[in-house]
Design a protein around this motif. Sequence first.
Motif, PDB file in Angstrom:
ATOM      1  N   LEU A   1       0.828  -1.211   0.000  1.00 29.37           N
ATOM      2  CA  LEU A   1       0.000   0.000   0.000  1.00 29.37           C
ATOM      3  C   LEU A   1       0.861   1.258   0.000  1.00 29.37           C
ATOM      4  N   PRO A   2       0.344   2.326  -0.591  1.00 27.46           N
ATOM      5  CA  PRO A   2       1.025   3.625  -0.486  1.00 27.46           C
ATOM      6  C   PRO A   2       0.943   4.136   0.966  1.00 27.46           C
ATOM      7  N   PRO A   3       1.822   5.095   1.326  1.00 23.02           N
ATOM      8  CA  PRO A   3       1.990   5.491   2.730  1.00 23.02           C
ATOM      9  C   PRO A   3       0.698   5.877   3.475  1.00 23.02           C
ATOM     10  N   ALA A   4      -0.182   6.628   2.857  1.00 30.36           N
ATOM     11  CA  ALA A   4      -1.382   7.074   3.585  1.00 30.36           C
ATOM     12  C   ALA A   4      -2.255   5.886   3.974  1.00 30.36           C
TER      13      ALA A   4
ATOM     14  N   GLU B   1      11.168   7.421  19.008  1.00 32.12           N
ATOM     15  CA  GLU B   1      10.780   7.733  17.624  1.00 32.12           C
ATOM     16  C   GLU B   1      10.670   6.479  16.752  1.00 32.12           C
ATOM     17  N   PHE B   2      11.558   5.522  16.956  1.00 33.16           N
ATOM     18  CA  PHE B   2      11.489   4.286  16.149  1.00 33.16           C
ATOM     19  C   PHE B   2      10.120   3.613  16.308  1.00 33.16           C
ATOM     20  N   ASN B   3       9.510   3.777  17.491  1.00 34.41           N
ATOM     21  CA  ASN B   3       8.259   3.062  17.803  1.00 34.41           C
ATOM     22  C   ASN B   3       7.038   3.976  17.798  1.00 34.41           C
ATOM     23  N   ALA B   4       7.187   5.150  17.174  1.00 28.40           N
ATOM     24  CA  ALA B   4       6.155   6.194  17.296  1.00 28.40           C
ATOM     25  C   ALA B   4       4.761   5.716  16.893  1.00 28.40           C
ATOM     26  N   GLY B   5       4.665   4.900  15.861  1.00 32.37           N
ATOM     27  CA  GLY B   5       3.346   4.467  15.383  1.00 32.37           C
ATOM     28  C   GLY B   5       2.799   3.267  16.129  1.00 32.37           C
TER      29      GLY B   5
ATOM     30  N   GLU C   1       1.702   6.303  25.260  1.00 27.82           N
ATOM     31  CA  GLU C   1       1.621   7.736  25.541  1.00 27.82           C
ATOM     32  C   GLU C   1       0.286   8.358  25.155  1.00 27.82           C
ATOM     33  N   GLY C   2      -0.476   7.679  24.305  1.00 29.39           N
ATOM     34  CA  GLY C   2      -1.772   8.219  23.902  1.00 29.39           C
ATOM     35  C   GLY C   2      -1.678   9.361  22.916  1.00 29.39           C
ATOM     36  N   LYS C   3      -0.518   9.501  22.274  1.00 30.37           N
ATOM     37  CA  LYS C   3      -0.433  10.491  21.198  1.00 30.37           C
ATOM     38  C   LYS C   3       0.673  10.119  20.219  1.00 30.37           C
ATOM     39  N   TYR C   4       0.502  10.581  18.988  1.00 30.83           N
ATOM     40  CA  TYR C   4       1.567  10.436  18.005  1.00 30.83           C
ATOM     41  C   TYR C   4       2.594  11.538  18.261  1.00 30.83           C
ATOM     42  N   THR C   5       3.870  11.199  18.175  1.00 32.78           N
ATOM     43  CA  THR C   5       4.887  12.226  18.444  1.00 32.78           C
ATOM     44  C   THR C   5       4.841  13.303  17.353  1.00 32.78           C
ATOM     45  N   ASP C   6       5.322  14.480  17.700  1.00 30.82           N
ATOM     46  CA  ASP C   6       5.356  15.595  16.740  1.00 30.82           C
ATOM     47  C   ASP C   6       6.177  15.212  15.511  1.00 30.82           C
ATOM     48  N   THR C   7       7.289  14.554  15.752  1.00 30.16           N
ATOM     49  CA  THR C   7       8.158  14.154  14.636  1.00 30.16           C
ATOM     50  C   THR C   7       7.428  13.175  13.718  1.00 30.16           C
TER      51      THR C   7
ATOM     52  N   LEU D   1       4.183  12.913  13.224  1.00 32.87           N
ATOM     53  CA  LEU D   1       3.143  13.599  12.445  1.00 32.87           C
ATOM     54  C   LEU D   1       3.759  14.494  11.377  1.00 32.87           C
ATOM     55  N   LYS D   2       4.861  15.125  11.725  1.00 34.13           N
ATOM     56  CA  LYS D   2       5.537  16.001  10.762  1.00 34.13           C
ATOM     57  C   LYS D   2       6.066  15.185   9.572  1.00 34.13           C
ATOM     58  N   ASN D   3       6.703  14.065   9.896  1.00 33.29           N
ATOM     59  CA  ASN D   3       7.243  13.230   8.816  1.00 33.29           C
ATOM     60  C   ASN D   3       6.135  12.620   7.961  1.00 33.29           C
ATOM     61  N   ALA D   4       5.014  12.271   8.588  1.00 35.21           N
ATOM     62  CA  ALA D   4       3.913  11.664   7.828  1.00 35.21           C
ATOM     63  C   ALA D   4       3.239  12.711   6.944  1.00 35.21           C
ATOM     64  N   GLY D   5       3.194  13.953   7.420  1.00 33.65           N
ATOM     65  CA  GLY D   5       2.595  15.031   6.624  1.00 33.65           C
ATOM     66  C   GLY D   5       1.197  14.676   6.166  1.00 33.65           C
ATOM     67  N   ALA D   6       0.963  14.799   4.864  1.00 31.50           N
ATOM     68  CA  ALA D   6      -0.363  14.537   4.299  1.00 31.50           C
ATOM     69  C   ALA D   6      -0.730  13.054   4.385  1.00 31.50           C
ATOM     70  N   ASN D   7       0.246  12.211   4.658  1.00 32.65           N
ATOM     71  CA  ASN D   7      -0.025  10.769   4.762  1.00 32.65           C
ATOM     72  C   ASN D   7      -0.368  10.318   6.177  1.00 32.65           C
ATOM     73  N   ALA D   8      -0.468  11.254   7.102  1.00 29.46           N
ATOM     74  CA  ALA D   8      -0.806  10.886   8.487  1.00 29.46           C
ATOM     75  C   ALA D   8      -2.176  10.219   8.517  1.00 29.46           C
ATOM     76  N   PRO D   9      -2.390   9.317   9.474  1.00 28.64           N
ATOM     77  CA  PRO D   9      -3.699   8.648   9.541  1.00 28.64           C
ATOM     78  C   PRO D   9      -4.783   9.613  10.005  1.00 28.64           C
ATOM     79  N   LYS D  10      -6.012   9.274   9.653  1.00 26.73           N
ATOM     80  CA  LYS D  10      -7.150  10.032  10.183  1.00 26.73           C
ATOM     81  C   LYS D  10      -7.558   9.390  11.499  1.00 26.73           C
TER      82      LYS D  10
END
Length: 456
Positions: free
Chosen positions: A193-196, A254-258, A265-271, A273-282
């Motif tokens: 699958l593509p990244p998104a 960071e290696f385990n962020a997803g 932690e109950g949140k995606y790290t800033d890094t 989300l930034k790296n995922a950009g438009a491909n971040a999950p909804k």
Amino acid sequence: AAAGGGAHGLSFPAGFLWGTATASYQVEGAVNVDGRGPSIWDTFSHTPGKIANNDTGDVACDFYHRYKEDTQLIKSLNAKAFRFSIAWSRIFPTGKGAPNQKGLDFYNRLVDELLANGIQPFATLYHWDLPQALQDQYKGWQGRETAQAFGDYAGYMAEKLSDRVKHFFTLNELWTFIQLGYGDGVFAPGLKLPPAELNQARHHAVLAHGLAVQAIRAHGRPDTRVGLAENIKVAVPYIETPEHIKAAEIATREFNAGYTTVILEGKYTDTFLKNAGANAPKFTAEDLKIISSPLDFCGINIYNPEAYVRAADNAEGYEKIPFAKSHPTSTSKWELLAPEVLYWGARHMQNIWKVKELYITENGCSGTDELTPENRVNDTDRVAFLRGYLSQLQRAVTDGAPVKGYFYWSLVDNFEWASGYGIRFGLFYMDYKTLKRYPKASAEYFRTMAQQNAVL
Ligand code: GBH
């Protein structure tokens, strides 16, 4: 108080739990028996060219019929715990709807047999054999409905087994089945699958974990305990000094962020989300709450480091040191040998996420394992592996890491996914023609360690 004690003095605390692990599709066989529905691994392994030698799990170790014999093998190892997985499609042949009593009966028999032999059952609810019907209907983990169905199945299992099973794991190695199954196409269902879309499937898997935790709490007994079993990606500090240890913690998070990071932690790290950009999950805030439902313990599967890292004066705060081409491996080329990964895996869980109870849910070594005419397997490589890795685990416990038990992967040689039967991890050698099991030298080594509760 320390019990036992070896020549090296490397004892574990009294009550430390020694065990081995397996997974349903890798050992059970009996794929068309008692109403089991097909899983994505049946489909994948029967697609020519996907598995080495075109091996399939149709027979595997025939554990479905030989679980009593294998319980005696576990007992012979002085192991007091056994980690197995439940084939979802034996319970719900199409993933949901009406349960299949005959499938449940198998796990009832297995659990009873283990308990009658003084072995605690640790049950994993998902070790990659997704009911094929859910793949067809919802595109598997690409569909949020699959996460819902997993929660329902988890609640059902907790209701039926929690009078006897006290420890449940939700999903085994989210990283592996998502990345290799839906990203790289080398594991079932074989998608690229593509990244998104990959990110969305991954999000549904962590959501499924959280839904299962909640369902197990709702339907289990008051003393039912739940955790996950993730192959955490461990950064090893290349020198054990405070600055490099700090760098390794930043990298591990960071290696385990997803996966582990969002779960704990109950949140995606800033890094992330930034790296995922438009491909971040909804996702919603409510999703994150479910995903991070509190756990009783964490299981970590650890074989090899993700990387050695050092502190660096860059935005990340660390840099990876590439592995040397000559870095030793087992017969599995991905398995870069580094005993200290067990130490750092445990320490990072404690230091980064303040985890209070940990199990090493998998750790093991593949080898060439030839049966001699005298029916011996002289697996000196596996003995050396155990001594080295467990010495590092003992060091972690001595330094205060809350590791309560260790499960060797695996009890017996078995279906090693895309590598088929050519790669062997067992303490017992499997003759796939006769299905006879033979103890390797490492089985005797393990048995002595478990008996003396020490590295020997
Ligand atoms: C574990 O994964 C699994 O939980 C277990 O079922 C398995 O038998 C055991 O390891 C030994 O492999 O096929 O070359 O793309 C450990 C993490 C992730 C390591 C997938 C191997 C496949 C590499 N694994 N990876 S490849």
